[in-house]
Design an enzyme around this catalytic site. Structure first.
Site, PDB file in Angstrom:
ATOM      1  N   LYS A 109       0.914  -1.307   0.581  1.00  0.00           N
ATOM      2  CA  LYS A 109      -0.081  -0.113  -0.533  1.00  0.00           C
ATOM      3  C   LYS A 109       1.176   1.411   0.266  1.00  0.00           C
ATOM      4  O   LYS A 109       0.757   2.186  -0.425  1.00  0.00           O
ATOM      5  CB  LYS A 109      -0.897  -0.193   1.116  1.00  0.00           C
ATOM      6  CG  LYS A 109      -2.036  -0.946   1.307  1.00  0.00           C
ATOM      7  CD  LYS A 109      -3.068  -1.376   2.121  1.00  0.00           C
ATOM      8  CE  LYS A 109      -3.823  -1.975   1.914  1.00  0.00           C
ATOM      9  NZ  LYS A 109      -4.939  -2.207   2.900  1.00  0.00           N
ATOM     10  N   LYS A 190      -5.750 -11.195  -5.037  1.00  0.00           N
ATOM     11  CA  LYS A 190      -6.489 -10.442  -4.853  1.00  0.00           C
ATOM     12  C   LYS A 190      -7.891  -9.870  -5.799  1.00  0.00           C
ATOM     13  O   LYS A 190      -7.275  -8.805  -5.674  1.00  0.00           O
ATOM     14  CB  LYS A 190      -6.426 -11.026  -3.634  1.00  0.00           C
ATOM     15  CG  LYS A 190      -6.301  -9.956  -2.386  1.00  0.00           C
ATOM     16  CD  LYS A 190      -6.398  -9.622  -1.251  1.00  0.00           C
ATOM     17  CE  LYS A 190      -6.712  -8.568  -0.761  1.00  0.00           C
ATOM     18  NZ  LYS A 190      -7.179  -7.772   0.341  1.00  0.00           N
ATOM     19  N   LYS A 193     -10.598  -4.441  -2.824  1.00  0.00           N
ATOM     20  CA  LYS A 193     -11.237  -3.157  -2.398  1.00  0.00           C
ATOM     21  C   LYS A 193     -10.657  -1.948  -3.182  1.00  0.00           C
ATOM     22  O   LYS A 193     -11.232  -1.182  -4.009  1.00  0.00           O
ATOM     23  CB  LYS A 193     -12.314  -2.720  -1.197  1.00  0.00           C
ATOM     24  CG  LYS A 193     -12.880  -3.171  -0.850  1.00  0.00           C
ATOM     25  CD  LYS A 193     -13.774  -2.351   0.387  1.00  0.00           C
ATOM     26  CE  LYS A 193     -13.418  -3.362   1.720  1.00  0.00           C
ATOM     27  NZ  LYS A 193     -13.126  -3.122   2.783  1.00  0.00           N
TER      28      LYS A 193
HETATM   29  N1  AQP Z   1      -9.678 -11.364  -2.498  1.00  0.00           N
HETATM   30  C1  AQP Z   1     -10.201 -12.188  -0.570  1.00  0.00           C
HETATM   31  N2  AQP Z   1     -10.592 -13.112  -0.600  1.00  0.00           N
HETATM   32  C2  AQP Z   1     -11.125 -13.502   0.916  1.00  0.00           C
HETATM   33  N3  AQP Z   1     -10.950 -12.782   1.976  1.00  0.00           N
HETATM   34  C3  AQP Z   1     -10.730 -11.643   1.591  1.00  0.00           C
HETATM   35  N4  AQP Z   1     -10.789 -10.989   2.205  1.00  0.00           N
HETATM   36  C4  AQP Z   1     -10.337  -8.852   1.677  1.00  0.00           C
HETATM   37  N5  AQP Z   1      -9.936  -9.686   0.114  1.00  0.00           N
HETATM   38  C5  AQP Z   1     -10.477 -11.102   0.533  1.00  0.00           C
HETATM   39  C6  AQP Z   1     -11.335 -10.551   3.641  1.00  0.00           C
HETATM   40  O1  AQP Z   1     -12.068  -9.803   4.141  1.00  0.00           O
HETATM   41  C7  AQP Z   1     -12.046  -9.162   5.299  1.00  0.00           C
HETATM   42  C8  AQP Z   1     -11.895  -7.086   4.968  1.00  0.00           C
HETATM   43  O2  AQP Z   1     -11.217  -6.573   6.125  1.00  0.00           O
HETATM   44  P1  AQP Z   1     -10.625  -5.506   5.936  1.00  0.00           P
HETATM   45  O3  AQP Z   1     -12.291  -4.535   5.501  1.00  0.00           O
HETATM   46  O4  AQP Z   1     -10.534  -4.656   6.330  1.00  0.00           O
HETATM   47  O5  AQP Z   1     -10.201  -4.517   4.083  1.00  0.00           O
HETATM   48  P2  AQP Z   1      -9.007  -5.711   3.742  1.00  0.00           P
HETATM   49  O6  AQP Z   1      -8.081  -6.522   4.028  1.00  0.00           O
HETATM   50  O7  AQP Z   1      -7.946  -4.209   3.731  1.00  0.00           O
HETATM   51  O8  AQP Z   1      -9.126  -6.604   2.040  1.00  0.00           O
HETATM   52  P3  AQP Z   1     -10.019  -5.294   0.890  1.00  0.00           P
HETATM   53  O9  AQP Z   1     -10.985  -6.040   0.993  1.00  0.00           O
HETATM   54  O10 AQP Z   1      -9.741  -6.214  -0.285  1.00  0.00           O
HETATM   55  O11 AQP Z   1      -9.485  -4.088   1.127  1.00  0.00           O
HETATM   56  P4  AQP Z   1      -7.743  -3.790   0.560  1.00  0.00           P
HETATM   57  O12 AQP Z   1      -7.631  -5.321  -1.070  1.00  0.00           O
HETATM   58  O13 AQP Z   1      -8.058  -2.896  -1.426  1.00  0.00           O
HETATM   59  O14 AQP Z   1      -6.873  -3.139   1.248  1.00  0.00           O
HETATM   60  C9  AQP Z   1     -10.855  -9.607   5.890  1.00  0.00           C
HETATM   61  O15 AQP Z   1     -11.428 -10.567   6.775  1.00  0.00           O
HETATM   62  C10 AQP Z   1     -10.145  -9.847   4.542  1.00  0.00           C
HETATM   63  O16 AQP Z   1      -9.407 -11.301   4.582  1.00  0.00           O
END
Ligand code: AQP
Length: 321
Positions: A109, A190, A193
């Site tokens: 990030k 993966k 968001k």
């Molecule tokens: N691709 C995925 N497959 C399975 N589980 C996933 N999680 C996120 N992406 C996948 C799980 O969803 C929860 C979200 O936690 P968060 O809101 O803290 O978001 P994050 O981990 O930051 O993941 P995001 O939503 O995709 O945002 P990015 O990657 O953009 O930061 C957690 O339990 C996570 O494991």
């Protein structure tokens, strides 16, 4: 079993958030389960106050639409329980700069942001505080959170060794399939968001026609053999895991029934629409009642403050405060 998990109100949930986390939460909810909207974590993003407020209410409605029941478990908004930020500081004085800078999510990030702020480095400590405040034994999360969970365990163990037995050391739990749902257009990355991939990401509230379009355009390969094999067939293996997750079967069992990618995709899209439509209808209904959502959050925060306060005081006292 004492359980805690949370999600950031950083935008509409995608299929990975649902299959990797939220659906497991519903399955294991009980009086000992705490689920929060981690709005403090979302401050690490560039997000306007209006958007943060809207996303927080949306995520609360999404939790309820997915089947979390405030009569069964505790549902709350992180910032309404001040002990999270307070314990965060105590734990920042236990965690090291070296271990935080080794977090893969931080490296990825920070590489994408210019002038990233300190919170992006330290938010895994806040996550440790979220978990440890509830004497949590199990944390149902997707596979991408493994490293942060290990850090939480390390911090808890270090604290206990230095200041005496204070925290329960938690375990991360992942679903058997779809613990890491991959992007449909780039199945070696993966679903996420924060990375925009309009065709590669299925949002929980996508319309049936969008779901069908995205599944039909999902990247596969050219050999035409329906086989569960991440090494050589990541696109098909991703679709098989998503299918397995909804059908509650194994990916191999599903693969054995298909000889053509097109048929697999059509059935998968129909299965997803069938499973996700009730969630969308429920969300549409809940979001019309902000007063009801507000009341759920108030009640949840009250319960959470009681539990978290006791653990915070235990930790503060152990450190000499
Ligand atoms: N691709 C995925 N497959 C399975 N589980 C996933 N999680 C996120 N992406 C996948 C799980 O969803 C929860 C979200 O936690 P968060 O809101 O803290 O978001 P994050 O981990 O930051 O993941 P995001 O939503 O995709 O945002 P990015 O990657 O953009 O930061 C957690 O339990 C996570 O494991």
């Amino acid at each position: 079993m004492k359980i805690l998990s949370g999600m950031q109100p950083s935008g509409t949930l995608h299929l990975g958030n649902y299959l990797g986390a939220l659906r497991q939460w519903v399955e294991v909810q009980s009086a000992d389960a705490h689920y929060c909207v981690v709005d403090l974590h979302a401050l690490t993003l560039q997000i306007s106050p209006e958007m943060l407020r809207k996303n927080t209410t949306d995520l609360l409605a999404t939790y309820l639409a997915a089947g979390l029941d405030p009569e069964v478990c505790t549902i709350f908004i992180q910032s309404q329980v001040p002990y999270h930020a307070q314990l965060n500081w105590l734990l920042e004085c236990v965690a090291t700069y070296g271990e935080l800078s080794r977090m893969v999510a931080f490296k990825e990030k920070s590489a994408r942001q210019e002038g990233y702020r300190v919170g992006l480095l330290t938010y895994p400590v806040l996550m440790a505080a979220d978990i440890l405040l509830y004497d949590t034994e199990e944390v149902p999360v997707g596979d991408d959170q493994r490293q942060h969970l290990e850090l939480t365990r390390d911090i808890a163990e270090r604290f206990n060794n230095r200041f005496g037995d204070t925290f329960t050391v938690p375990l991360g739990v992942q679903p058997k399939v779809s613990a890491r749902v991959m992007d449909l257009q780039e199945p070696t990355r993966k679903m996420s968001k924060s990375i925009s991939s309009p065709l590669g990401t299925i949002y929980l509230f996508d319309s049936p026609s969008d779901i069908k379009r995205k599944i039909s355009k999902a990247v596969t390969d050219t050999d035409g053999d329906v086989r569960y094999d991440w090494e050589t067939k990541p696109g098909i293996s991703n679709l098989l895991e998503i299918y397995a997750s909804f059908a509650k079967e194994t990916p191999d069992a599903i693969a054995s029934r298909y000889t053509r990618y097109g048929d697999l995709k059509t059935d998968l899209a129909n299965l997803m629409v069938e499973n996700l439509s009730p969630l969308r209808e429920s969300y549409d209904r809940l979001i019309q009642s902000p007063a009801e959502l507000h009341a759920v959050a108030e009640r949840g925060a009250e319960k959470a403050r009681e539990q978290a306060g006791a653990v915070y005081r235990r930790a503060a006292q152990a450190m000499g405060l």
